[in-house]
Design an enzyme around this catalytic site. Sequence first.
Site: not given
Length: 897
Positions: A9, A96, A98, A100, A327, A329, A374
């Site tokens: 991403e 990632d 997850d 999204e 990371y 976020r 993450h």
Amino acid sequence: MAHKLVIVESPAKARTIAGYLGKGYVVESSIGHIRDLPQSAAEIPAKIKDKPWGRFGVDVENGFTPYYVVPRDKKSHMTKLKGLLKDADELYLATDEDREGEAIAWHLLDELKPKNIPVHRMVFHEITKPAIQAAVENPRELAMDLVEAQETRRILDRLYGYEVSPVLWRKVMSGLSAGRVQSVATRLVVDRERERMAFKLASYWDLEGSFDAGSGKDQRIFPAKLHSLDDVRVARGSDFGQDGQLKASAVGKVAHLDRNRAEALVEALGGVSYDVRSVEAKPYKRSPYAPFRTTTLQQEASRKLGMSSSVTMSVAQRLYENGYITYMRTDSTTLSESAIGAAREQVRELYGAEYLPEKPRVYASKVKNAQEAHEAIRPAGDTFRTPAQTGLTGEQFRLYELIWMRTVASQMRDAEGRSVTIRFGAQAATGEDAVFSSSGRVITFHGFLKAYVEGTDDNAASDDAETRLPNLNEGDRLSAASLQASGHETKPPARYTEATLIKELEEREIGRPSTYASIIGTILNRGYVYKKGTALVPAWIAFSVTRLLTEHFPRLISYEFTAGMEDVLDDIAGGRRDRVSELAEFYYGSDRVAGLHPLVNGLGDIDAKELATFPVGGDDSGIHLRVGKYGPYLEGPDDDGVEFAKRANVPDDLPPDELTLEKAKELLANPSGEEIVLGADPESGLQIVAKSGRFGPYVTEVLPEDAPKSAKPRTGSLFKTMSLDSITLEDALKLLSLPRVVGTDAEGVEITAQNGRYGPYLKRGTDSRSLTSEDQLFTITLDEALAIYAQPKQRGRAAAAPPLKELGPDPVSGQPMVVKAGRFGEYVTDGEYNATLRKDDSIEALTPERAAELLAERRAKGPAKKAAKKTTKKAAAKKTTKKAAAKKTTKKAAKKA
DNA sequence: CAGTGAGCGAGCTTCCGCTTGACTT
């Protein structure tokens, strides 16, 4: 040569991973989502444009099918990815792990359409060489149920936002917005302000003193407070409710002291000797805080470095891109094994082995809906650089230092110590038995506190605060070194700050790490809240909006709505529930739930005026506040007692909880608000003032109080070249001298020169003519004026403004197509139809083909309706409104600056 | 809310969540 294409991403992540995978792999990034529902009208695909649901980009009539588009700014990047895919013999979707991320992987697959090559889904939770290599060797399939859960989330948010926002445009103000997250965030701020408004303070007294344990003690003098009288505990702040009364649980159980009683008690305790009644010691132990995740980083950066959430995130972004931290976020507090090793190594080096726990500490996530794609936010790498070793400076240095210290401290030993409570008492001359209490804390081993102490809100004591007490035993005698009565007041609940609002949202499972900072941005931009120092204060319009939503969409704005949605999404991801039936229930309703669509359609008449009216000082005070188009204002009785006949502006920056009944009366008594006194008119002696009104700045004269009611003061708008800051009495007198009689024409009709809403003009009866400069108002002669009237009236702006571009004949009408500048922007016309240029059109780039296309589209909608006069007036009024609002904003901004 | 006259084409605003630059002040 063929390669394996890996898509992650983030570009920074791609660089790191490329290093771990080496030859044979090409690692690129998607840069977040690559497709989305169409954001605005310009993006809606032509084939769904005319559907009743076209504006949603979701076919609500057929299985809630989404219509995705690649946004303009992502198109070139997709071309690049497609190019890389051509030479690839394998594709790894490494977004990632997850909801999204899974969706991005699916969108990539659906958009890139790889042919005849194997496609793998590859996942990892930390970016270390072994983790990446293991991930490549153990790929899995796309989890379509998880993708469905994401689509459900996306579609639900779209329907919520795009159905409810237009209700606000109609009933409150154009351009406003509602959404699952922002509306609840706004509500939190409004509800807190309402608590502050309803709050009644309580005052209570106690005794404070310093006491003497006698010589020979290591800590001879120490502080203590009155604890009880005749075994009845003395009331403290927490015994009182928001209504200023003792809480039910405290009634009859506490002694509520007032000033007189407290002072009498000080008197009665003069010279007495105290005996120690009890000494209670407890071990004190404190464990380190978990490593940072997004919200805790934002909170600490706010408390310790004074950074706003958005500044914190952009500084962290730079640290991340340059390889200093992991990371930023994330909702995870997990550290990779190598990170734990690095942290422990630094503990040993910097603090010694005694500060190192035997086993590594493991932190479980406290966040309920954490997706843990993450790691925690920590220094990057297998060994940590100390802040000094990084060579960083300024904000980046300070934020790195914070992250580094927190990470290292998270692997240190507990702090240990002892807390002690001493009670001692004496009999007062009044016969009352008074007991005092003192608490102390001594830290014997600082452990992690040596490295890192968390900041606090509201002046709470920090974790490393110590109070030393003398070593006392039951029966020891004490004397007072000083003793005084001390008054206290309860405080209203504190306003949210950016950091505390984000914390609250996280606890309620609302919003995600990537959006916390932008949620604040949204509610600030919409004008729902503004900042006063670090506090978030709700604007009155937020009260109107929150009221509308709570009255008509109670479920959607409930604090639990998102948490409920998350449960449903989990079930969809787990294959236990169906996407379409859940969306259908949300949108069309069911036996249990009122559907969004029927709710919006069946709203009926919402009384916009009532919605915007709030009583001040109780329902029967006779004064209320209204949220108007030009801002909030008060209405109250006039001097003759006529209800709500008198009005006054409320300053934009007056916090709602400061608008007391008293303040409202004061504002009504002096409704002009801020006015600048320029001096007295030498002729009339009247005072001349400059003010800001709904049509902009103007000057006026102050009539004496005994003037008849019918007398109206002269007024005049400032010229465009003037401003409230610089206007002089001389300017004002010139303005007030208008209108000026220029003379009379042959028929005896008076010609006057005056300043109007469209600028300077001449008026003869009902016939008017614009003037070109404001100076002319004072200089134009009768002959010149008559010359102007001798000319035919200039009609419209078209005559003044020549076409901006000519594009040849329209293929349908055969009439020449020309581009003109209009009130609503540039438009192309063939004389019959007018088509406004769209967002992406420009005059330079407009081809005859595109112009014909726009005209054809316009023509398809049928002939222009003959504009009724009403509409015209409305439009004109709207324009003024916008202008006034813009001015207001500017003024506010200037004030802040 | 201070009050002051003409002429003219509608179309768009908005959600949340994933990511960076590319812009301007």
